[in-house]
Design an enzyme around this catalytic site. Structure first.
Site, PDB file in Angstrom:
ATOM      1  N   LYS A  17       7.439   5.789  -6.381  1.00  0.00           N
ATOM      2  CA  LYS A  17       7.208   5.254  -7.729  1.00  0.00           C
ATOM      3  C   LYS A  17       5.716   5.277  -8.071  1.00  0.00           C
ATOM      4  O   LYS A  17       5.322   5.732  -9.137  1.00  0.00           O
ATOM      5  CB  LYS A  17       7.723   3.805  -7.792  1.00  0.00           C
ATOM      6  CG  LYS A  17       7.260   3.038  -9.010  1.00  0.00           C
ATOM      7  CD  LYS A  17       7.755   1.620  -9.007  1.00  0.00           C
ATOM      8  CE  LYS A  17       6.836   0.607  -8.382  1.00  0.00           C
ATOM      9  NZ  LYS A  17       5.648   0.254  -9.146  1.00  0.00           N
ATOM     10  N   ASN A  18       4.892   4.807  -7.147  1.00  0.00           N
ATOM     11  CA  ASN A  18       3.470   4.647  -7.468  1.00  0.00           C
ATOM     12  C   ASN A  18       2.714   5.973  -7.508  1.00  0.00           C
ATOM     13  O   ASN A  18       1.555   6.003  -7.934  1.00  0.00           O
ATOM     14  CB  ASN A  18       2.797   3.687  -6.480  1.00  0.00           C
ATOM     15  CG  ASN A  18       3.185   2.249  -6.760  1.00  0.00           C
ATOM     16  OD1 ASN A  18       3.876   1.973  -7.741  1.00  0.00           O
ATOM     17  ND2 ASN A  18       2.739   1.339  -5.902  1.00  0.00           N
TER      18      ASN A  18
ATOM     19  N   CYS B  13       0.444 -11.519 -14.604  1.00  0.00           N
ATOM     20  CA  CYS B  13       1.261 -10.882 -13.574  1.00  0.00           C
ATOM     21  C   CYS B  13       1.576 -11.900 -12.488  1.00  0.00           C
ATOM     22  O   CYS B  13       0.752 -12.765 -12.192  1.00  0.00           O
ATOM     23  CB  CYS B  13       0.470  -9.722 -13.000  1.00  0.00           C
ATOM     24  SG  CYS B  13       1.230  -9.001 -11.579  1.00  0.00           S
TER      25      CYS B  13
ATOM     26  N   ARG C 222      -5.066  -9.720 -12.217  1.00  0.00           N
ATOM     27  CA  ARG C 222      -5.186  -8.259 -12.109  1.00  0.00           C
ATOM     28  C   ARG C 222      -5.995  -7.703 -13.282  1.00  0.00           C
ATOM     29  O   ARG C 222      -5.439  -7.164 -14.237  1.00  0.00           O
ATOM     30  CB  ARG C 222      -3.805  -7.613 -12.064  1.00  0.00           C
ATOM     31  CG  ARG C 222      -3.056  -7.987 -10.817  1.00  0.00           C
ATOM     32  CD  ARG C 222      -1.681  -7.382 -10.805  1.00  0.00           C
ATOM     33  NE  ARG C 222      -1.689  -5.983 -10.409  1.00  0.00           N
ATOM     34  CZ  ARG C 222      -0.574  -5.272 -10.240  1.00  0.00           C
ATOM     35  NH1 ARG C 222       0.600  -5.819 -10.453  1.00  0.00           N
ATOM     36  NH2 ARG C 222      -0.638  -4.017  -9.856  1.00  0.00           N
TER      37      ARG C 222
ATOM     38  N   ASP D 248       1.813  -4.147  -0.642  1.00  0.00           N
ATOM     39  CA  ASP D 248       3.188  -4.013  -1.146  1.00  0.00           C
ATOM     40  C   ASP D 248       4.236  -4.181  -0.046  1.00  0.00           C
ATOM     41  O   ASP D 248       5.439  -4.156  -0.337  1.00  0.00           O
ATOM     42  CB  ASP D 248       3.373  -2.651  -1.835  1.00  0.00           C
ATOM     43  CG  ASP D 248       2.732  -2.625  -3.215  1.00  0.00           C
ATOM     44  OD1 ASP D 248       2.281  -3.678  -3.688  1.00  0.00           O
ATOM     45  OD2 ASP D 248       2.690  -1.536  -3.820  1.00  0.00           O
TER      46      ASP D 248
ATOM     47  N   VAL E  25      -5.897  -8.010  -0.482  1.00  0.00           N
ATOM     48  CA  VAL E  25      -5.870  -7.226  -1.712  1.00  0.00           C
ATOM     49  C   VAL E  25      -5.453  -8.115  -2.888  1.00  0.00           C
ATOM     50  O   VAL E  25      -6.117  -8.154  -3.919  1.00  0.00           O
ATOM     51  CB  VAL E  25      -4.926  -6.010  -1.572  1.00  0.00           C
ATOM     52  CG1 VAL E  25      -4.921  -5.190  -2.857  1.00  0.00           C
ATOM     53  CG2 VAL E  25      -5.342  -5.140  -0.393  1.00  0.00           C
TER      54      VAL E  25
ATOM     55  N   ARG F  77      13.115  -2.463 -10.818  1.00  0.00           N
ATOM     56  CA  ARG F  77      11.921  -1.808 -11.337  1.00  0.00           C
ATOM     57  C   ARG F  77      11.386  -0.784 -10.347  1.00  0.00           C
ATOM     58  O   ARG F  77      10.777   0.203 -10.750  1.00  0.00           O
ATOM     59  CB  ARG F  77      10.814  -2.849 -11.596  1.00  0.00           C
ATOM     60  CG  ARG F  77      10.970  -3.639 -12.874  1.00  0.00           C
ATOM     61  CD  ARG F  77       9.710  -4.430 -13.128  1.00  0.00           C
ATOM     62  NE  ARG F  77       8.563  -3.658 -12.680  1.00  0.00           N
ATOM     63  CZ  ARG F  77       7.555  -4.124 -11.943  1.00  0.00           C
ATOM     64  NH1 ARG F  77       7.513  -5.389 -11.613  1.00  0.00           N
ATOM     65  NH2 ARG F  77       6.573  -3.351 -11.577  1.00  0.00           N
TER      66      ARG F  77
HETATM   67  C1  UD1 Z   1      -1.531  -0.481  -7.348  1.00  0.00           C
HETATM   68  C2  UD1 Z   1      -0.038  -0.406  -7.127  1.00  0.00           C
HETATM   69  C3  UD1 Z   1       0.483  -1.738  -6.626  1.00  0.00           C
HETATM   70  C4  UD1 Z   1      -0.287  -2.177  -5.377  1.00  0.00           C
HETATM   71  C5  UD1 Z   1      -1.781  -2.140  -5.621  1.00  0.00           C
HETATM   72  C6  UD1 Z   1      -2.594  -2.372  -4.357  1.00  0.00           C
HETATM   73  C7  UD1 Z   1       0.630   1.244  -8.750  1.00  0.00           C
HETATM   74  C8  UD1 Z   1       1.367   1.547  -9.993  1.00  0.00           C
HETATM   75  N1  UD1 Z   1       0.577  -0.038  -8.388  1.00  0.00           N
HETATM   76  O1  UD1 Z   1      -1.751  -1.476  -8.354  1.00  0.00           O
HETATM   77  O2  UD1 Z   1       1.868  -1.588  -6.328  1.00  0.00           O
HETATM   78  O3  UD1 Z   1       0.093  -3.481  -5.033  1.00  0.00           O
HETATM   79  O4  UD1 Z   1      -2.173  -0.855  -6.132  1.00  0.00           O
HETATM   80  O5  UD1 Z   1      -2.300  -1.428  -3.392  1.00  0.00           O
HETATM   81  O6  UD1 Z   1       0.144   2.130  -8.092  1.00  0.00           O
HETATM   82  N2  UD1 Z   1      -9.061  -5.150  -9.247  1.00  0.00           N
HETATM   83  C9  UD1 Z   1     -10.162  -5.622  -9.916  1.00  0.00           C
HETATM   84  N3  UD1 Z   1     -10.575  -4.942 -11.019  1.00  0.00           N
HETATM   85  C10 UD1 Z   1      -9.950  -3.828 -11.482  1.00  0.00           C
HETATM   86  C11 UD1 Z   1      -8.824  -3.366 -10.782  1.00  0.00           C
HETATM   87  C12 UD1 Z   1      -8.409  -4.043  -9.659  1.00  0.00           C
HETATM   88  O7  UD1 Z   1     -10.772  -6.607  -9.533  1.00  0.00           O
HETATM   89  O8  UD1 Z   1     -10.382  -3.258 -12.488  1.00  0.00           O
HETATM   90  C13 UD1 Z   1      -8.590  -5.874  -8.043  1.00  0.00           C
HETATM   91  C14 UD1 Z   1      -7.156  -6.376  -8.186  1.00  0.00           C
HETATM   92  O9  UD1 Z   1      -7.108  -7.642  -8.834  1.00  0.00           O
HETATM   93  C15 UD1 Z   1      -6.713  -6.433  -6.736  1.00  0.00           C
HETATM   94  C16 UD1 Z   1      -7.425  -5.237  -6.109  1.00  0.00           C
HETATM   95  O10 UD1 Z   1      -8.521  -4.935  -6.976  1.00  0.00           O
HETATM   96  O11 UD1 Z   1      -7.193  -7.622  -6.128  1.00  0.00           O
HETATM   97  C17 UD1 Z   1      -6.561  -3.994  -5.957  1.00  0.00           C
HETATM   98  O12 UD1 Z   1      -5.929  -3.717  -7.194  1.00  0.00           O
HETATM   99  P1  UD1 Z   1      -5.523  -2.247  -7.635  1.00  0.00           P
HETATM  100  O13 UD1 Z   1      -5.658  -1.295  -6.498  1.00  0.00           O
HETATM  101  O14 UD1 Z   1      -6.219  -1.899  -8.895  1.00  0.00           O
HETATM  102  O15 UD1 Z   1      -3.979  -2.429  -7.983  1.00  0.00           O
HETATM  103  P2  UD1 Z   1      -3.184  -1.587  -9.041  1.00  0.00           P
HETATM  104  O16 UD1 Z   1      -3.783  -0.239  -9.156  1.00  0.00           O
HETATM  105  O17 UD1 Z   1      -2.985  -2.393 -10.285  1.00  0.00           O
END
Ligand code: UD1
Length: 465
Positions: free
Chosen positions: A22-23, A117, A122, A308, A330, A400
């Site tokens: 999915k991701n 969320c 996030r 995850d 994370v 989902r």
């Molecule tokens: C993706 C995955 C999700 C997984 C996550 C971490 C998809 C569609 N989803 O989510 O299933 O749990 O990676 O492996 O691929 N952060 C910030 N600022 C940002 C972005 C992120 O501070 O602009 C923080 C987040 O709050 C979190 C960490 O960085 O603590 C990792 O988040 P991120 O890797 O961005 O998660 P997603 O890409 O949303």
């Protein structure tokens, strides 16, 4: 709304095949916005999240079609549209993946901010930081991100944040940087296999990205991308969930279509707690021990233990012999599954970004509520292992992200029934009898005084004043 009725204690035996990731599929579908021609994707799982993103892409002028051979075909037919509406984006955060491709290809994007969320805070500040560094003008207004760039210019970007790298943030910046003039470098890029799969797809279309799978990406900008056919990698989170399912339910399960390298950290955990793991080419065979050992684990960005899989491993360790500690670096607030696991008899204490688990020999079936995608998987695994019947409510979370999970598990021996969540469908075994519903009658004179109170003090406490 549906719920699962699960009769636990049935070992899993046989073979099961993992679906496409999915991701990986979601950012790749979004990146198809930037292609000339028709993109054909194989291995895209049939999931609610994929349907939601298909709707977002249609609203952005894409023709999206599931073909009879189960491939997904995507063609941009109206490149004027640049608005991803709140009503669609709020249903799935990964919709934000359209931001980079829209900006890179169409020069502008208006994408709703995803909002709250269940797994914690996030933000998308790092996505925006990276796009601004490439020269995009970005404002946030009325809940939307407005991004605009007549031209993007290659530059050096540091994309790390307080919790490490960002997966979808790296995808967004990568999709814009492939169109930037000159060379872009992204340091602290996410190394997750799903980012690598997106990068390979972009390179097959003509992009020039080096360093995929490392924290330092080098991107040489190009003018256009030509649509290609691409097969999405297997879902490592589904694979991990199935391996843990067999460990908890007992038995011996062959899991096909697995890239064991993507699962190195999870396989290491399973081996450390005493699970038999045999790896053969694209297959992993798992043999459950009588009882697993406890362990201290931490969820980290790739190649660490995936966040995850944190909830599923918490469910697993709740039945280990001894005390385990599970930390999530994370998403440090991702512990909504714990109170529900405790309703099934798990003994867990939350301590900041960690949970301390005192393993119990058996869990007991209960009625529990799913709060998010991976939490619902954890509850399903616990229910497979539990004595008696469980009901898992709000399984739309599971739908989902897992393709036909209950069917796959039932084919190898599980007993899971999907029913509409109505009072009359609640199994009798989980309802309290009339006698059990009566208030507990305790005769205070039977209660012996605790050792640290004298008889006189004790009487003062027990007699209403
Ligand atoms: C993706 C995955 C999700 C997984 C996550 C971490 C998809 C569609 N989803 O989510 O299933 O749990 O990676 O492996 O691929 N952060 C910030 N600022 C940002 C972005 C992120 O501070 O602009 C923080 C987040 O709050 C979190 C960490 O960085 O603590 C990792 O988040 P991120 O890797 O961005 O998660 P997603 O890409 O949303």
């Amino acid at each position: 709304m549906d719920m699962f009725v699960v009769r636990g204690g049935r070992p899993l035996r046989g073979r099961v095949t993992v679906s496409g990731a999915k991701n990986a599929a979601l950012p790749i579908m979004a990146a198809a916005l930037a292609a000339n021609g028709t993109t054909v994707l194989h291995g895209v799982p049939d999931l609610v999240d994929v349907t939601t993103l298909s709707q977002v892409l249609r609203s952005l002028g894409m023709f999206v079609e599931r073909r009879p051979d189960n491939s997904l075909a995507l063609t941009a037919v109206d490149e004027q549209r640049c608005l991803a509406d709140y009503e669609l984006v709020r249903r799935m955060r990964a919709s934000v993946c359209v931001l980079g491709p829209l900006l890179g290809r169409r020069g502008r994007a208006c994408v709703s901010l995803p909002g709250g969320c269940n797994i914690g805070h996030r933000p998308i500040d790092l996505h925006l930081k990276g796009l601004r560094a490439l020269g995009a003008q970005i404002t946030i207004d009325r809940g939307y991100v407005f991004a605009r760039a007549d031209r993007l210019i290659g530059t050096d970007i540091y994309l790390g944040g307080s919790f490490g790298s960002t997966v979808t943030g790296t995808c967004n910046v990568l999709c814009a940087a492939v169109f930037a003039e000159g060379v872009t470098t992204i340091s602290a890029a996410a190394c997750e296999p799903e980012v690598v799969d997106l990068g390979r797809y972009l390179n097959a279309m003509g992009a020039r990205i080096e360093g995929l799978g490392t924290p330092l990406l080098r991107i040489e900008g190009v003018h256009s991308l030509a649509a290609v056919e691409h097969t999405v990698i297997p879902d490592r989170i589904e694979a991990a969930t199935l391996l843990i399912a067999a460990t908890m339910a007992g038995g011996r399960l062959q899991v096909d279509n697995v890239d064991a390298q993507h699962l190195a950290a999870v396989i290491d955990v399973l081996r450390m707690v005493g699970v038999g793991i045999e790896i053969r080419d694209r297959t992993v065979i798992v043999t459950a021990p009588d009882r697993i050992r406890s362990l201290d684990i931490t969820a980290l960005p790739y190649p660490g233990i995936p966040t995850d899989v944190q909830a599923q491993l918490t469910a697993l360790l709740s039945t280990a012999e001894g005390i385990s500690v599970v930390t999530d670096k994370v998403f440090p607030d991702r512990f909504m599954h714990i109170p529900e696991l405790m309703r099934m008899g798990a003994n867990v204490r939350r301590e900041g970004a960690s949970s301390i688990i005192s393993g119990v020999k058996t869990l007991s079936g209960a009625c529990v509520m799913a709060s998010d995608l991976r939490a619902s998987a954890a509850l399903l695994l616990a229910a497979l292992a539990a004595d008696g019947e469980s009901v898992i409510r709000r399984v739309y979370h599971l739908d989902r992200g897992y393709e036909r999970l209950e069917q796959k598990l039932n084919q190898v021996g599980a007993d899971i029934t999907r029913v509409a969540d109505l009072p009359e469908t609640m199994p009798n075994s989980l309802q309290l009898s009339e006698a059990e519903q009566q208030p507990l009658a305790v005769d205070a004179s039977d209660v012996p005084p605790p050792k640290f109170l004298s008889k006189g003090e004790f009487d003062r406490y027990r007699t209403p004043q």
